[in-house]
Write an enzyme that holds these catalytic residues in place. Structure first.
Site, PDB file in Angstrom:
ATOM      1  N   GLU A  88       5.330 -40.253  31.405  1.00 21.35           N
ATOM      2  CA  GLU A  88       4.322 -39.689  30.509  1.00 21.35           C
ATOM      3  C   GLU A  88       3.378 -40.863  30.259  1.00 21.35           C
ATOM      4  OE1 GLU A  88       4.110 -37.183  26.343  1.00 21.35           O
ATOM      5  OE2 GLU A  88       5.321 -38.991  26.394  1.00 21.35           O
TER       6      GLU A  88
ATOM      7  N   ASP B  55       9.412 -40.896  28.197  1.00 22.13           N
ATOM      8  CA  ASP B  55       8.552 -40.542  27.083  1.00 22.13           C
ATOM      9  C   ASP B  55       7.620 -41.716  26.757  1.00 22.13           C
ATOM     10  OD1 ASP B  55       7.999 -38.656  24.840  1.00 22.13           O
ATOM     11  OD2 ASP B  55       8.707 -40.343  23.626  1.00 22.13           O
TER      12      ASP B  55
END
Lengths: 118, 721
Positions: free
Chosen positions: B394, B357
């Site tokens: 990401e 993330d």
């Protein structure tokens, strides 16, 4: 935990009872001593509502040791809660499970593996 | 082993040497960090660069006050590591934490607070949130206590799924949301065990990798807001705020109340692997649940604030994550922490990969400056235990660092391709000027990943963050009123189009167009080179009623409503067929970008572009038609695929490129056709009556396959004679 044994036909029925969700833990050595080598045994949990995680591990070890020494073992009398936990963690599929002692005895007596070792 | 329950005491270091607080102890082993069961005792090890003193705080299971506090003797410290083995603990019924003394000088970053008991950052299980959404004890001074754990598990020979990364089809899901809905019809709704019961569905759909939204322990109550419409308390439902990096979320386990979440999660992994499905974890190393200066002190802040967090010169928290703090990922200590954590999950839990993330934060130095060769990313890339794990970035953060195509990859990393998502959405809604970029994205984004290959691109249209696919074609604007922030949260840049009505509609034309648009999106996604990712539920048109930031809702808004499977069977069938089609055509899964030459000697270049006229693509801004032909040597001979995507509101007549030899065009999919003619089973596609011309419907997609005519049946020939 208390253990009581009796024989039904050729099957040793080992009944467990007592609190196994407090500080008490299943005594694997004691259970294993009661399982006849290359024989058949039923572990009856009718009077046990729950096993703590350590006891579940020991139960699995007992089961594996019994198998390794040529014994046939089945579990009976699992409470809904115990069955649910065993199912969720994937342990249930490791065991032969029967609803009650009579069914378990019949299962062990009539199973091909049991016949082979009989 | 003859018997199962021996305590082995045949080592001379398995006996105590001292007594502390009434407990026999001995100096412990510094590694591994955390609490480890050793013969007769438990080894506790913890690092702090600046602590003056440390004590182990022991609680009986569930009791508010500790029953013992054991100061670490000086003999138990080596450098900055405090390690002590404690004997005689009833480890089934003990919870523990640490009290750490050190300087409290926030202006230089030290925030030691000995009034608090800290959670072990290496804890392998945490109590406190054992059952999802069970209200916490009010004013509990130490709500997240570490548990002692067994590491044994009968894996039955399980190994990680060893498949080529390019063959993966990723399916992103939320463990609780996937089976919590009453319509899920599973024995243990909302749990790891519940997910096991849905494995047959995943197999039937045709995905082979699940990406689990955060399963590291977090606090679902980490949200103070209230739903202004229902009055319900909002939650930290997604879980992007980690408490315990080594501990699986207990509230996701049916057996969490019994402390067996680790076994339950391992069983999930084992069963997924048994079905040939890989497991990727969505991991959050950009920040922690401690927040900014006003947040709770849980572990790192009170243990070694200066080491674990990026701090400004005056001791304030950098906030590149948008959540209050930023983990100091490239500090050597933190780097080792993250590395050991991922090694642990790969080895102890057999997971197959990780999606990071806000991974751009992994590239930042201690002052936030992006590094060219970030040590953490390099270490992860070359780690021996992680060698076969897929690593997915990401590749952006909340501080404005956007690295899609430029994330330091060491030939190992894939990226969520945000540019793929953006252009595909804009093309679908009919924006001008998108055909050229869509063409590039369709063949694996060689502009971004020329040297890394197409597998570096994780292609997606939707993910947990943003609109669902059904909402993408049903809403022009976000509708986040229920999030309690006056609809200010969530992105405004959705590139969505509601097909003529905002929200639910009974208009048959609107509904038909939405279904077609969803098919168009799925067909484009699943025929693109790169690794496709589907957001769970999109295959049955799951809606979040226009909420594009549903992080806080634990309810039907987020739960997968399994009745949609019957309701939207046509879409499900279409998606399943597209997945089967992808599996049948290796060239769609190739890592190698096409070059426009006939590399396989099949009579056509590996890629060619077309428009209404064959071989004449139109790259002008107002054009909304893209046709591509892919050709390669397949497992059963030449493999030709022709895909035409028409985002225009009018139909168009297309001339088809001629196939070599005895090959003929067969129709796999036509999203303008009514079901069941909208899609065929791969291998059973009907031959086109007209091999030269075809009409593509408005806002539709057409997929043809070119293959040789079947050899004449000799029996049939004899009967004719």
């Amino acid at each position: 935990m208390k253990l009581r044994t009796r024989t039904v036909g050729t099957v040793a029925v080992i009944s467990l009872s007592g609190e196994l969700d407090g500080r008490s833990t299943l005594d694997g050595d004691q259970v294993l001593d009661l399982i006849p080598r290359q024989g058949r045994a039923l572990l009856d949990f009718t009077d046990v509502s729950y096993l703590n995680s350590r006891s579940l591990r020991i139960l699995l070890l007992v089961y594996r040791h019994a198998q390794a020494s040529g014994s046939q073992v089945a579990l009976v009398g699992l409470s809904e809660r115990l069955r649910s936990v065993l199912l969720a963690v994937g342990f249930l599929s490791f065991f032969v499970v029967a609803a009650d002692v009579a069914t378990g005895v019949a299962l062990l007596t009539n199973s091909p593996e049991a016949s082979a070792t009989a | 082993m003859s018997r199962p329950v021996h305590v082995v005491r045949d080592r001379i270091d398995s006996f105590p040497t001292d007594e502390v607080g009434g407990f026999p102890v001995r100096p412990g082993r510094p590694f591994p960090f955390g609490a480890t069961l050793v013969p007769g005792g438990v080894n506790f090890s913890l690092f702090s660069s600046a602590a003056d003193a440390l004590s182990l705080v022991l609680f009986r299971l569930g009791e508010r006050e500790p029953f013992a506090e054991l100061p670490f003797p000086e003999s138990c410290r080596i450098g900055g590591v405090w390690a002590m083995t404690v004997f005689g603990l009833d480890y089934e019924h003990v919870e523990y934490g640490y009290r750490v003394q050190g300087p409290a000088q926030p202006r230089i970053g030290d925030r030691f607070d000995p009034s608090r008991v800290l959670t072990d950052p290496h804890a392998r299980a945490l109590s406190g949130r054992k059952v999802w959404a069970t209200p916490p004890q009010p004013d509990d001074p130490f709500p997240h206590r570490a548990r002692l754990t067994f590491d044994d598990f009968d894996w039955e020979g399980d190994t990680p799924v060893r498949c080529t990364h390019g063959d993966l089809v990723i399916y992103e899901l939320h463990v609780r949301g996937y089976t919590r809905h009453p319509a899920s019809d599973v024995t243990h709704p909302g749990t790891y065990a519940g997910l096991v019961e849905k494995i047959p569905y995943l197999k039937d759909l045709g995905v082979n990798c699940v990406e689990l939204m955060p399963v590291f322990e977090f606090d679902e109550f980490d949200n103070d807001r209230v739903n202004p419409i229902s009055g319900d308390r909002l939650m930290n439902y997604w879980g992007y705020s980690t408490l315990g990096f080594f501990a699986p979320k207990a509230g996701y386990a049916a057996t969490g109340r019994y402390g067996m979440q680790r076994d339950e999660f391992k069983n999930l992994v084992k069963e997924l692997h048994r079905a040939g499905i890989a497991v990727v974890l969505d991991v959050v190393f950009n920040h922690t649940a401690e927040g900014n200066e006003n947040g709770p002190t849980i572990h790192f802040r009170g243990l070694d604030n200066r080491t674990y967090y990026m701090l400004t010169a005056d001791g304030q928290y950098y906030n590149f994550s948008g959540t209050g703090n930023t983990l100091n990922c490239n500090h050597p200590i933190v780097r080792d922490y993250i590395l050991s954590c991922l090694r642990y999950w790969a080895s102890e839990y057999h997971v197959d990969g990780f999606r990071f993330d806000l991974a751009a934060i992994l590239d930042r130095g201690e002052d936030g400056t992006p590094l060219k060769s970030p040590p953490l990313v390099e270490a992860l890339s070359y780690d021996p235990l992680l060698r076969d794990c897929i690593l997915i970035a990401e590749a952006w953060d909340a501080g404005g660092l956007y690295q899609v195509g430029t994330f330091p990859d060491y030939q190992r990393w894939s990226e969520w391709n945000g540019r793929y998502r953006d252009v595909l959405r804009r093309f679908l809604k009919g924006d001008p000027g998108t055909v050229g970029e869509l063409a590039t994205r369709q063949v694996g984004s060689p502009d971004l990943y020329r040297h890394r290959g197409a597998h570096a691109s994780i292609n997606f249209v939707t993910c947990h963050d943003g609109f669902t696919l059904a909402d993408l074609v049903s809403y022009n604007d976000k509708h986040n009123e229920e999030n309690g922030e006056d609809n200010r949260d969530g992105t405004d840049d959705n590139s969505s189009w509601n097909c003529g009505a905002e929200g639910p509609s009974d208009d048959p034309q609107v509904r038909s167009l939405r279904l077609r648009q969803m098919k168009n999106a799925m067909a484009l996604l699943l025929t693109s080179q790169g690794i496709p990712m589907i957001c769970a539920g999109d295959e049955v048109a799951r809606t979040q009623r226009g909420n594009n930031n549903a992080y806080c809702h634990d309810g039907p808004l987020n739960w997968f409503d399994w009745s949609l499977l019957d309701e939207n069977q046509e879409l499900f069938r279409f998606v399943r067929a597209c997945l089967a089609f992808r599996a049948e055509h290796p060239q769609l899964r190739s890592s190698e970008h096409p070059c426009g030459e006939d590399r396989d000697d099949v009579g056509l270049p590996d890629v060619s572009w077309h428009g209404a006229e064959a071989w004449q693509p139109d790259w002008s801004a107002e054009n909304r038609l893209l046709a591509v032909m892919r050709s390669s040597a397949g497992p059963n001979g030449p493999d030709h695929i022709y895909l035409a995507a028409n985002a225009h509101w009018e139909p168009q007549d297309l001339s088809l490129p001629e196939l070599p030899g005895e090959c003929r065009w067969h129709r796999f999919a036509d999203t303008s056709a009514a079901a069941p003619a909208d899609v065929s089973q791969p291998g059973a596609e009907p031959i086109l009556a007209d091999q030269h011309q075809i009409t593509i419907g408005p806002r539709s997609l057409l997929i043809l396959v070119g293959r040789p005519l079947p050899a004449p049946d000799p029996t049939a020939l004899r009967s004719i004679r």
